[in-house]
Design a protein around this motif. Structure first.
Motif, PDB file in Angstrom:
ATOM      1  N   PRO A 197      61.895   0.711  76.994  1.00 14.65           N
ATOM      2  CA  PRO A 197      62.396   2.035  76.565  1.00 14.65           C
ATOM      3  C   PRO A 197      63.554   1.975  75.573  1.00 14.65           C
ATOM      4  N   GLY A 198      64.518   1.086  75.803  1.00 17.22           N
ATOM      5  CA  GLY A 198      65.652   1.004  74.882  1.00 17.22           C
ATOM      6  C   GLY A 198      65.251   0.551  73.494  1.00 17.22           C
ATOM      7  N   GLU A 199      64.255  -0.348  73.436  1.00 18.58           N
ATOM      8  CA  GLU A 199      63.763  -0.808  72.136  1.00 18.58           C
ATOM      9  C   GLU A 199      63.029   0.312  71.408  1.00 18.58           C
ATOM     10  N   CYS A 200      62.303   1.124  72.154  1.00 19.08           N
ATOM     11  CA  CYS A 200      61.623   2.275  71.544  1.00 19.08           C
ATOM     12  C   CYS A 200      62.638   3.217  70.908  1.00 19.08           C
ATOM     13  N   LYS A 201      63.709   3.495  71.631  1.00 20.20           N
ATOM     14  CA  LYS A 201      64.736   4.405  71.132  1.00 20.20           C
ATOM     15  C   LYS A 201      65.382   3.859  69.864  1.00 20.20           C
ATOM     16  N   ALA A 202      65.528   2.548  69.791  1.00 23.13           N
ATOM     17  CA  ALA A 202      66.148   1.945  68.610  1.00 23.13           C
ATOM     18  C   ALA A 202      65.273   2.129  67.369  1.00 23.13           C
ATOM     19  N   PHE A 203      63.952   2.177  67.561  1.00 22.08           N
ATOM     20  CA  PHE A 203      63.041   2.371  66.431  1.00 22.08           C
ATOM     21  C   PHE A 203      63.098   3.797  65.900  1.00 22.08           C
ATOM     22  N   VAL A 204      63.260   4.754  66.797  1.00 19.29           N
ATOM     23  CA  VAL A 204      63.240   6.164  66.378  1.00 19.29           C
ATOM     24  C   VAL A 204      64.377   6.919  67.055  1.00 19.29           C
ATOM     25  N   PRO A 205      65.616   6.669  66.640  1.00 17.24           N
ATOM     26  CA  PRO A 205      66.750   7.359  67.267  1.00 17.24           C
ATOM     27  C   PRO A 205      66.718   8.859  67.044  1.00 17.24           C
ATOM     28  N   GLU A 206      65.920   9.334  66.084  1.00 15.94           N
ATOM     29  CA  GLU A 206      65.819  10.767  65.803  1.00 15.94           C
ATOM     30  C   GLU A 206      65.088  11.527  66.906  1.00 15.94           C
ATOM     31  N   LEU A 207      64.328  10.809  67.748  1.00 13.80           N
ATOM     32  CA  LEU A 207      63.439  11.470  68.702  1.00 13.80           C
ATOM     33  C   LEU A 207      64.035  11.516  70.103  1.00 13.80           C
ATOM     34  N   GLU A 208      63.614  12.521  70.837  1.00 15.86           N
ATOM     35  CA  GLU A 208      63.967  12.661  72.248  1.00 15.86           C
ATOM     36  C   GLU A 208      63.015  11.777  73.051  1.00 15.86           C
ATOM     37  N   MET A 209      63.540  10.796  73.777  1.00 16.38           N
ATOM     38  CA  MET A 209      62.718   9.784  74.434  1.00 16.38           C
ATOM     39  C   MET A 209      62.650   9.958  75.945  1.00 16.38           C
ATOM     40  N   ASP A 210      62.971  11.122  76.427  1.00 18.40           N
ATOM     41  CA  ASP A 210      62.917  11.372  77.867  1.00 18.40           C
ATOM     42  C   ASP A 210      61.532  11.046  78.416  1.00 18.40           C
ATOM     43  N   GLY A 211      61.488  10.247  79.466  1.00 20.16           N
ATOM     44  CA  GLY A 211      60.228   9.929  80.132  1.00 20.16           C
ATOM     45  C   GLY A 211      59.457   8.782  79.518  1.00 20.16           C
ATOM     46  N   VAL A 212      59.930   8.205  78.408  1.00 15.92           N
ATOM     47  CA  VAL A 212      59.221   7.082  77.786  1.00 15.92           C
ATOM     48  C   VAL A 212      59.431   5.828  78.630  1.00 15.92           C
ATOM     49  N   LEU A 213      58.334   5.204  79.044  1.00 11.99           N
ATOM     50  CA  LEU A 213      58.363   4.036  79.919  1.00 11.99           C
ATOM     51  C   LEU A 213      58.228   2.726  79.151  1.00 11.99           C
ATOM     52  N   ALA A 214      57.546   2.784  78.017  1.00 13.70           N
ATOM     53  CA  ALA A 214      57.312   1.586  77.203  1.00 13.70           C
ATOM     54  C   ALA A 214      56.683   2.033  75.891  1.00 13.70           C
ATOM     55  N   GLY A 215      56.492   1.078  75.004  1.00 18.76           N
ATOM     56  CA  GLY A 215      55.836   1.377  73.737  1.00 18.76           C
ATOM     57  C   GLY A 215      55.219   0.134  73.150  1.00 18.76           C
ATOM     58  N   THR A 216      54.390   0.330  72.130  1.00 15.75           N
ATOM     59  CA  THR A 216      53.841  -0.793  71.371  1.00 15.75           C
ATOM     60  C   THR A 216      53.969  -0.465  69.888  1.00 15.75           C
ATOM     61  N   ILE A 217      54.164  -1.504  69.081  1.00 19.14           N
ATOM     62  CA  ILE A 217      54.251  -1.294  67.635  1.00 19.14           C
ATOM     63  C   ILE A 217      53.661  -2.497  66.917  1.00 19.14           C
ATOM     64  N   TYR A 218      52.994  -2.224  65.805  1.00 17.79           N
ATOM     65  CA  TYR A 218      52.529  -3.281  64.916  1.00 17.79           C
ATOM     66  C   TYR A 218      52.942  -2.896  63.511  1.00 17.79           C
ATOM     67  N   ASP A 219      53.659  -3.803  62.864  1.00 13.35           N
ATOM     68  CA  ASP A 219      54.269  -3.488  61.572  1.00 13.35           C
ATOM     69  C   ASP A 219      53.254  -3.279  60.457  1.00 13.35           C
ATOM     70  N   ARG A 220      52.049  -3.833  60.596  1.00 13.65           N
ATOM     71  CA  ARG A 220      51.052  -3.725  59.541  1.00 13.65           C
ATOM     72  C   ARG A 220      50.081  -2.570  59.780  1.00 13.65           C
ATOM     73  N   ASP A 221      50.449  -1.639  60.622  1.00 14.38           N
ATOM     74  CA  ASP A 221      49.792  -0.340  60.684  1.00 14.38           C
ATOM     75  C   ASP A 221      50.555   0.607  59.764  1.00 14.38           C
TER      76      ASP A 221
END
Length: 387
Positions: free
Chosen positions: A126-150
């Protein structure tokens, strides 16, 4: 304009979106003879291709879709050199945000599959997700996935690039020309009828997207695709919006955001939408969508409205496309039903269709799991990562 309808063709492609344009180009490159592309609208790419969000991603739950994305995005990278057309390719990344416990095991399995296929998707806490998009409200986010070449590409640029390339290779492209019937001779394709005349041909490619079942009916083929309305809103310019803002998906809510010009494009799939050729914006759904969007992206509440539109997903029972020859009608091929991810797979789908027609079988990617026969056998393996 539709001018000089030919009397004969070696192949007729019906549908002038990314699927049809890519197929026309790749067929012509194989030198099979005279290729004709028919589009009933005044311009190419007006319908589903022109109304899509423009996303491209490798993050799928099935091997075949990951392989399609890998090949298709490579083709997009070569596009400016091969076709002398800029397509606005931008690798800003896709960030999937997960808010349901039940999604976590499946996404972990998806990431492992992606890794086995060479896709370096990252699992985020969750903390890493927030660092990617600090503009967004992340309430309830448990995890995320990201691929830079998308990321993103321009649908119009890809359609126009393939169309221009096809014309240079001798393809005749006729807009404002509708296929009104298909003629068969002893179970084989023999001709396509249009208001302007008849084209004798042994091959018809159904690239009609959400309208593919209508063309299928003309050949006596039942194509299990439903048209499902999806819609988006684009904001006015948002000062300070960073250029590397990723394509963000709140997966459980089918809610997404990405940068569009100086503003933000946002969409949310209505999972209760009923099938139909509904091209108008549902204002009630839009109001609920925007309430959810502003809750997650508060700055949107301060941005002005720029535009909105609705388009159609072409949805199959397993959210996989129908791709390849139709066994019961010789010379009839289908490429439709991509269930929301057709634009990104359009380049490779056209290449595969050309292989299927010219070589007798697609070989760059194995498309056996996409054949129409799967619906009669019941051998369905649905795609999980559908937005």
């Amino acid at each position: 304009m539709s001018e000089g309808l030919p009397r004969t063709a070696d192949a007729v492609i019906v549908g002038g979106g990314v699927m049809g344009a890519s197929t026309a180009y790749h067929l012509a490159r194989r030198r099979i003879g005279d290729v004709v592309l028919l589009e009933r609208e005044p311009y190419l790419g007006q319908m589903s291709t022109g109304q899509c969000a423009g996303g491209i991603r490798h993050q799928f739950s099935t091997e075949v879709n990951i392989r399609l994305s890998t090949e298709s995005i490579r083709m997009m990278e070569r596009f400016p050199d091969e076709l002398d057309q800029d397509i606005g390719l931008k690798f800003c990344g896709y960030l999937f945000l997960l808010t349901r416990d039940e999604d976590l095991p499946t996404f972990r399995e998806n990431v492992a599959l992606q890794h086995r296929l060479g896709i370096a998707t990252r699992w985020l806490e969750p903390g890493e997700c927030k660092a990617f998009v600090p503009e967004l409200e992340m309430d309830g986010v448990l995890a995320g996935t990201i691929y830079d070449r998308d990321g993103l590409a321009d649908p119009s640029g890809i359609v126009q690039g393939y169309a221009s390339g096809a014309r240079r290779e001798g393809v005749r492209i006729l807009t404002g020309t509708e296929a009104t019937d298909i003629r068969l001779d002893d179970g084989r394709i023999s001709a396509v009828e249009t208001p302007q005349g008849i084209i004798q041909t042994p091959v018809v490619v159904n690239a009609c997207g959400a309208w593919a079942p209508q063309l299928g009916n003309m050949a006596g083929v039942d194509i299990p695709i439903q048209p499902i309305r999806r819609q988006v809103v684009v904001s006015a310019a948002m000062p300070g919006l960073r250029p590397d803002f990723p394509f963000v998906v709140f997966f459980a809510d089918s809610l997404y955001f990405h940068r569009e010009g100086e503003g933000i494009l946002t969409g949310q799939s209505n999972n209760a939408e009923t099938p139909g050729y509904k091209m108008d914006v549902d204002s009630d759904w839009e109001a609920g969508h925007m309430e959810a969007a502003v809750r997650r992206f508060p700055l949107l509440g301060e941005a002005g409205f720029l535009t909105h539109w609705a388009g159609l997903y072409e949805v199959t029972p397993d959210a996989h496309p129908i791709l390849g020859r139709v066994p019961q009608v010789q010379g009839f091929y289908v490429m439709a039903g991509f269930s929301g991810h057709g634009f990104m797979h359009g380049p490779v789908a056209g290449l595969l269709m050309a292989e299927e027609i010219v070589d007798g079988r697609a070989h760059t990617v194995d498309i056996d799991s996409f054949r129409i026969e799967r619906f009669s056998s019941g051998d369905l393996h649905p795609e999980y990562n559908v937005i």
